[in-house]
Scaffold this active site. Structure first.
Site, PDB file in Angstrom:
ATOM      1  N   ASN A  65       0.851  -1.201   0.000  1.00 54.32           N
ATOM      2  CA  ASN A  65       0.000   0.000   0.000  1.00 54.32           C
ATOM      3  C   ASN A  65       0.892   1.259   0.000  1.00 54.32           C
ATOM      4  O   ASN A  65       2.123   1.139   0.065  1.00 54.32           O
ATOM      5  CB  ASN A  65      -0.914  -0.064   1.225  1.00 54.32           C
ATOM      6  N   GLU A 113       3.442  -0.308   4.663  1.00 54.81           N
ATOM      7  CA  GLU A 113       3.283  -1.219   5.805  1.00 54.81           C
ATOM      8  C   GLU A 113       2.438  -2.450   5.488  1.00 54.81           C
ATOM      9  O   GLU A 113       2.334  -3.349   6.308  1.00 54.81           O
ATOM     10  CB  GLU A 113       2.705  -0.469   7.016  1.00 54.81           C
ATOM     11  N   CYS A 115       1.979   3.624   2.104  1.00 53.72           N
ATOM     12  CA  CYS A 115       3.058   3.933   3.074  1.00 53.72           C
ATOM     13  C   CYS A 115       3.934   2.731   3.373  1.00 53.72           C
ATOM     14  O   CYS A 115       4.825   2.785   4.233  1.00 53.72           O
ATOM     15  CB  CYS A 115       2.446   4.527   4.327  1.00 53.72           C
TER      16      CYS A 115
HETATM   17  O1  CDP Z   1      -3.778   7.883  10.520  1.00 51.16           O
HETATM   18  P1  CDP Z   1      -4.544   7.405   9.335  1.00 51.16           P
HETATM   19  O2  CDP Z   1      -5.471   6.278   9.616  1.00 51.16           O
HETATM   20  O3  CDP Z   1      -5.266   8.527   8.640  1.00 51.16           O
HETATM   21  O4  CDP Z   1      -3.528   6.861   8.212  1.00 51.16           O
HETATM   22  P2  CDP Z   1      -2.016   6.342   8.295  1.00 51.16           P
HETATM   23  O5  CDP Z   1      -1.855   5.335   9.375  1.00 51.16           O
HETATM   24  O6  CDP Z   1      -1.104   7.529   8.319  1.00 51.16           O
HETATM   25  O7  CDP Z   1      -1.870   5.612   6.897  1.00 51.16           O
HETATM   26  C1  CDP Z   1      -2.363   4.306   6.719  1.00 51.16           C
HETATM   27  C2  CDP Z   1      -2.698   4.064   5.296  1.00 51.16           C
HETATM   28  O8  CDP Z   1      -3.816   4.856   4.929  1.00 51.16           O
HETATM   29  C3  CDP Z   1      -1.637   4.455   4.283  1.00 51.16           C
HETATM   30  O9  CDP Z   1      -0.627   3.516   4.130  1.00 51.16           O
HETATM   31  C4  CDP Z   1      -2.497   4.550   3.040  1.00 51.16           C
HETATM   32  O10 CDP Z   1      -2.797   3.268   2.535  1.00 51.16           O
HETATM   33  C5  CDP Z   1      -3.746   5.208   3.567  1.00 51.16           C
HETATM   34  N1  CDP Z   1      -3.717   6.694   3.402  1.00 51.16           N
HETATM   35  C6  CDP Z   1      -4.277   7.270   2.268  1.00 51.16           C
HETATM   36  O11 CDP Z   1      -4.778   6.564   1.418  1.00 51.16           O
HETATM   37  N2  CDP Z   1      -4.272   8.634   2.091  1.00 51.16           N
HETATM   38  C7  CDP Z   1      -3.711   9.443   2.979  1.00 51.16           C
HETATM   39  N3  CDP Z   1      -3.711  10.770   2.775  1.00 51.16           N
HETATM   40  C8  CDP Z   1      -3.122   8.894   4.142  1.00 51.16           C
HETATM   41  C9  CDP Z   1      -3.151   7.502   4.323  1.00 51.16           C
END
Ligand code: CDP
Length: 573
Positions: free
Chosen positions: A274, A278, A276
């Site tokens: 995905n 992980e 980021c």
């Molecule tokens: O904190 P949050 O749940 O918003 O997201 P995160 O843990 O920073 O990111 C988790 C995943 O959410 C990322 O790896 C992406 O797959 C997705 N993501 C996204 O699609 N768009 C963003 N602006 C941020 C995160």
């Protein structure tokens, strides 16, 4: 905008981000639900899944509400944004296949648009696309190659930005043996290119071998399987690490390491993660994540393991229920996601936990605790998934899976653990993000109306006050320098305890990531933050060390190397 009322301990920045992006709003854009109502909406929608298993949804909704409203645990953003609403798409992570035909490329683009609209992020491997200049038989033209198609995905993401829940995020992967690899490695040196993409080179064991032997490395046309030319592995590696030194991109993922941990090899190999990094996934697979706020699990200056264990089990049940009620954007995604039922439980607030325990992040003790906590979470989450598997049935792809081979009688989810960045979740929960060290001890924040104030890390402020140190003077210096190093009059032990991201040695960053990775089924999001004066050669050493430690990927960021980096030190909002 009117800020919502709440009795929960949410900071002003947390309320703002909730109001703008998570709470249901009316036509004027004002929130029509409170944070409490948001958590109830999510808890009830997810607990609906319990009905199918003969359980009482209200009973579980109560528990799920407490789990989230206490800020002990938060599910990934799309679950908070969309549960109980018509869109109903609850996952953050997707991987889409990009096959080598015009039709397939634009199908992937359409799927990505649907996913971005709902707040999810997409990863793609472009490795199957024929290289630039290759033949296109139907039109007798020449192919434009992966990088030029990536620009199309980038432009589409840009256009959807306005209408979506949040800025769409993409991961673009290219195998190190693709003939267009040099163009790919160089592309983001131009800051105008691929702004909506993180990019990573998929490194193979053969490449590492060639690099160590100082050998040439063959580049292969994926359409024909034929070698097109040979390059020095060292040449590619130097280009790659130099780009990363300059801009942070590309990162690397280690494909063979990832595929050795693929729980369902019978369904095919994994080729991408995905955005980021992980969450490695199969083509069309999606995964929903959730993070436990570790800073809330301290009791008498120790980790409160009994309460952590209960929280892990409830969180696993919650995430498994999410799969039941999730509305998937495409039938192919629903199919493969339901076959594997992957969930990704992880953590946030690790740095804050360490501070509360009096353990410096840059210490062997921190690595030991990382290992201990994640091993515990993994064990508890597997136990719960196995228990659910016995009651509700195993994930359908269980026969022939790694779990089956290991002799597990049942397992509900092909994976249970992932460590996400928690960029926004940690802001909502008011804790440090993911497993990262503190980024800054104090910073200036500016409200929309232009009012500015200084925010000081609460534990840091408390420590300064307890020691009767001059708070104002020290904070002024911290704002200037970013951390405590070099500031006179601050005791050594405080300097060690309140170490910030750019002061932690790269070896320790890697050791912490590796400690979490050893007990995580999927991957671990972590940035190896480096000071501005880091020499170029250091990046190569870090990438190779990451490989040897068994990491699935690595991302570096050298301070100041990217002007628009979201996490600049202090000063900016
Ligand atoms: O904190 P949050 O749940 O918003 O997201 P995160 O843990 O920073 O990111 C988790 C995943 O959410 C990322 O790896 C992406 O797959 C997705 N993501 C996204 O699609 N768009 C963003 N602006 C941020 C995160």
């Amino acid at each position: 905008m009117k800020l919502p009322r709440t009795d929960l301990p949410l900071s002003r920045p947390a309320l703002l981000v909730l109001a703008y992006r998570y709470l249901v709003r009316d036509e004027k854009g004002d929130p029509v639900e409170t944070p409490e109502e948001m958590f109830w909406r999510v808890a009830r929608a997810v607990a609906e899944a319990e009905r199918e298993f003969g359980e009482d949804p209200e009973f579980w909704a109560e528990r799920f509400y407490q789990l989230m409203a206490s800020l002990d645990f938060l599910p990934n953003s799309p679950t908070l944004m969309n549960a109980g609403l018509p869109l109903g798409q609850l996952s953050a992570c997707f991987v889409l296949p990009v096959e080598d035909s015009l039709e397939a490329i634009f199908e992937a683009l359409k799927a990505a648009a649907l996913i971005h609209k709902s707040g999810g992020g997409t990863g793609f491997s472009f490795s199957r696309l024929r290289p630039k200049g290759d033949v296109v038989r139907t039109t007798q033209g020449v192919a434009s190659g992966p990088v030029s198609f990536m620009r199309v995905f980038d432009a589409a993401t840009e256009a959807i930005k306005q209408g979506g829940k949040r800025r769409g995020a993409n991961m673009g992967i290219l195998r190190v043996d693709h003939p267009d690899i040099e163009e790919f490695i160089l592309i983001k040196r131009d800051p105008r290119e691929l702004r909506n993409f993180n990019i990573s080179v998929a490194v193979t064991e053969d490449f590492i071998k060639a690099l160590k032997q100082g050998a040439d490395f063959p580049l292969i046309n994926p359409r024909t399987g034929q070698e097109t030319r040979r390059v020095k592995a060292r040449h590619l590696f130097d280009l790659l690490t130099e780009s990363a030194w300059m801009t942070g991109d590309p990162g690397v993922i280690f494909l063979d390491t990832i595929n050795r941990a693929n729980p369902t090899p019978l369904l095919g190999p994994i080729e991408s993660t995905n955005p980021c990094g992980e969450q490695p996934l199969l083509p069309y697979e999606s995964c929903n994540l959730g993070s436990i706020n570790l800073s809330r699990f301290v009791k008498d200056r120790q980790v409160d393991y009994p309460r952590l264990g209960k929280t892990v089990r409830l969180a696993v049940r919650f995430l498994d229920d999410v799969i039941e009620v999730n509305r998937f954007p495409l039938p192919q995604i629903a199919r493969i996601t339901r076959l594997n039922r992957k969930i990704g439980l992880g953590v946030m607030g690790f740095a804050d936990l360490l501070i509360r325990l009096g353990i410096p992040y840059d210490s062997a003790e921190a690595v030991k605790l990382a290992e201990e906590i994640m091993a515990f979470i993994e064990r508890e989450s597997v136990a719960e998934s196995q228990r659910l598997g016995e009651i509700r049935g195993s994930f359908p792809a269980f026969p022939g899976s790694l779990w089956d081979e290991k002799g597990f009688p049942a397992m509900r989810n092909a994976t249970t653990t992932t460590v996400a960045p928690t960029g926004t979740l940690s802001l909502i929960a008011g804790t440090s993000s993911g497993i990262e060290p503190l980024f800054a001890l104090a910073y200036r924040r500016r409200a929309l109306e232009g009012v500015e104030w200084t925010e000081i890390h609460p534990e840091f402020l408390k420590a300064l006050e307890e020691r009767k140190l001059p708070v104002e003077d020290i904070v002024a210096e911290v704002l200037e320098r970013g951390g405590l190093s070099g500031i006179k009059g601050v005791p050594e032990d405080l300097k060690r305890l309140f170490v910030t991201a750019f002061e932690v040695s790269p070896e320790r960053h890697l050791a912490i990531q590796a400690a979490f990775q050893r007990h995580t089924h999927n991957a671990v999001s972590k940035t190896i933050n480096l000071p501005e004066d880091t020499p170029k050669e250091e990046i190569g050493r870090i990438y190779l060390k990451a490989y040897e430690l068994g990491l699935k990927g690595v991302t570096i960021y050298r301070y100041g190397s990217r002007p628009e980096a979201p996490l600049r030190l202090a000063r900016e909002e």
